[in-house]
Enzyme design. Structure first.
Site, PDB file in Angstrom:
ATOM      1  N   ALA A 272      27.808  -2.646 -21.414  1.00  0.00           N
ATOM      2  CA  ALA A 272      26.724  -2.344 -22.538  1.00  0.00           C
ATOM      3  C   ALA A 272      27.101  -2.888 -23.460  1.00  0.00           C
ATOM      4  CB  ALA A 272      26.823  -0.888 -22.780  1.00  0.00           C
TER       5      ALA A 272
ATOM      6  N   LYS B  88      42.276   4.116 -30.982  1.00  0.00           N
ATOM      7  CA  LYS B  88      43.322   4.915 -31.582  1.00  0.00           C
ATOM      8  C   LYS B  88      42.617   6.113 -32.649  1.00  0.00           C
ATOM      9  CE  LYS B  88      43.182   0.805 -33.235  1.00  0.00           C
ATOM     10  NZ  LYS B  88      43.251  -0.430 -32.627  1.00  0.00           N
TER      11      LYS B  88
ATOM     12  N   GLY C 250      49.081  -2.489 -29.365  1.00  0.00           N
ATOM     13  CA  GLY C 250      48.349  -3.596 -28.300  1.00  0.00           C
ATOM     14  C   GLY C 250      49.134  -3.922 -27.115  1.00  0.00           C
TER      15      GLY C 250
ATOM     16  N   ILE D   5      52.074  -4.093 -26.127  1.00  0.00           N
ATOM     17  CA  ILE D   5      53.618  -3.325 -25.927  1.00  0.00           C
ATOM     18  C   ILE D   5      53.214  -2.167 -25.256  1.00  0.00           C
ATOM     19  CG2 ILE D   5      55.703  -2.492 -26.835  1.00  0.00           C
ATOM     20  CD1 ILE D   5      55.214  -4.121 -29.484  1.00  0.00           C
TER      21      ILE D   5
ATOM     22  N   LYS E 287      47.986   5.474 -35.000  1.00  0.00           N
ATOM     23  CA  LYS E 287      49.103   5.100 -34.041  1.00  0.00           C
ATOM     24  C   LYS E 287      50.092   6.102 -33.916  1.00  0.00           C
ATOM     25  CE  LYS E 287      47.464   0.326 -33.859  1.00  0.00           C
ATOM     26  NZ  LYS E 287      47.496  -0.767 -34.712  1.00  0.00           N
TER      27      LYS E 287
END
Ligand code: HSE
Length: 450
Positions: free
Chosen positions: A50, A115, A144, A146, A215
């Site tokens: 989409a 997040k 990201g 990690i 985060k």
């Protein structure tokens, strides 16, 4: 005995959004499909995407196979019965929440890098997923590329996590590195970050610390088995940080980083994001540019450090695809045997309080400008002694003439030992009330991380 898998149809994925992360995911999945399916035991295929403007997207994405359907109808993708996984890549918290909940209620597994969505609506989303027996996977939401969610939720599962301290926003780390290395002020370093594409056109979420707090909120939940509680996080960004404090901190052997800190204490959980002085000899103090790093301290394992790219198309795709593979492997497993969304069994979450910032313990860097006259230092040190705050370092810079050359003044820098934030607030208000003190007190928190 040997076990063989029957040939299974590829699992079908619908993407909501086709920006940096969506297109990165498509490309990596396409490029590495052979190895990925050997690992997953089944192919993984994005069959529907989409996007706001499918015609334009098709013109730009000339390599996109015709078998992939582009549509502007996001709900149609969520409702498509042939899809088993919806990867939400649109960001934001309103439409994303509606679409994710709708997908969950139609029995689809979710992969998301969002997040903000999980930090704010996580409790509702995880509860909905639990009731429908589907997986919500979110490795890409924190740091990201990690794999910190996997680490906290699975690899360190033997440990009582004591604390996590992370550089979890690349934009602000890039700005701080520029301020430190090139002596730039905040505004110039931010302009550089925008020119080089590190910062968004509207960088508020990054520079105000909100992105890092989203985060940190998710990590706190997984580390301590508490619900996600973004509203209780203390959030302070880097917009008020002065180049002069970065310089003085360096002179004293510290580097300033925007840290997301979550810590277990006997009184509750600390959940905070703010600029922090760290001893320059710590590895994490030397993470420069847009890179991310997360330091996790577990009681059994001790200190562990994870470093890598916290953003970007392919590093984030790496995390998204790891989630797609996990779901492909686990979707046939009875939900009660899967790794819980927040690492702890949902009926075993605790209500340990998140401490207000006043109740947080830290050591502090204080900078102030005072009249250069006898007795000033003793007035200041008496205030600290009266309030039981111990001084670790006291530095007086060479006197200079401020106030258009009329008054001799000097800069004092104080580093305190650990104390409660409410004590340091009292210290600061009493110091600022002295007639010899010519500026407000600049306060920065410090972490030894040893
Ligand atoms: N804007 C974030 C950062 C990347 O600068 O790290 C996505 O979370």
């Amino acid at each position: 005995m040997t076990y063989t898998r029957g040939i299974m149809e590829p699992i079908k994925v619908g993407l909501l959004g086709f920006g940096t992360v969506g297109s990165g995911t498509f490309n990596v999945l396409h490029r590495n499909q052979e190895e990925i399916s050997r690992r997953a035991g089944r192919g993984i295929k994005i069959t529907q995407i989409a996007v706001r403007n499918p015609v334009k997207a098709r013109q730009v994405l000339i390599d996109l196979p015709d078998t992939v359907e582009l549509t502007s109808d996001f709900t149609a993708v969520v409702d498509n019965p042939s899809l088993e996984i919806i990867a939400e890549m649109i960001g934001g918290t309103d439409i994303a929440r509606e679409l994710v909940l709708r997908a969950i209620y139609s029995g689809k597994h979710i992969v998301t890098a969002n997040k903000a969505l999980l930090a704010i609506h996580g409790t509702e989303i995880f509860e909905a997923a639990r009731s429908k027996g589907v997986i919500v996977a979110f490795e890409a939401a924190v740091a990201g590329g990690i794999p910190i969610i996997k680490v906290l939720r699975e690899s360190l599962t033997a440990n009582r996590i004591q604390y996590i301290a992370g550089i979890i926003n690349g934009t602000t780390n890039f700005i701080l590195s520029e301020m430190c290395e090139r002596g730039l002020d905040f505004a110039t370093a931010l302009a550089d970050a925008q020119r080089l594409g590190y910062a968004e056109a509207d960088p508020a979420f990054d520079i105000e610390g909100i992105d890092a707090a989203h985060k940190a909120t998710i990590m706190a939940a997984i580390a301590f088995g508490v619900p996600v509680q973004f509203e209780r996080a203390y959030v302070e960004g880097i917009t008020q940080l002065h180049a002069i404090d970065i310089r003085y901190a360096e002179e004293l052997g510290y580097r300033i980083k925007l840290l997301g800190i979550v810590r277990r204490t006997t009184r509750g959980i600390e959940l905070r994001v703010h600029p922090t002085l760290i001893p320059v000899k710590r590895l994490i103090a030397n993470v420069e540019g847009a890179m991310n790093a997360v330091l996790v301290y577990g009681d059994a394992v001790g200190a562990t450090l994870y470093y890598g790219q916290g953003a970007g198309a392919e590093p984030t795709a790496s995390a998204v695809i790891a989630d797609l593979v996990d779901i492909t492997r686990l979707c046939m497993v009875n939900p009660s045997n899967r790794v819980p969304h927040l690492a702890f069994q949902p009926d075993r979450l605790e209500s340990t309080p998140i401490l207000p910032i006043d109740e947080v313990t830290s050591s502090y860097y204080l900078r102030l400008r005072v009249a250069n006259q006898i007795g000033v230092l003793s007035d200041i040190t008496r205030i600290l002694a009266t309030l039981g705050v111990s001084i670790d370092t006291l530095l007086q810079k060479k006197s200079e003439f401020f106030d258009e050359g009329r008054v001799s003044e000097t800069i004092i820098i104080l580093i305190t030992r650990e104390t409660l934030e409410k004590n340091i607030n009292l210290v600061i208000s009493r110091i600022e009330a002295l007639s010899t003190v010519r500026s407000s007190v600049t306060r920065l928190r410090m972490e030894a991380l040893n």
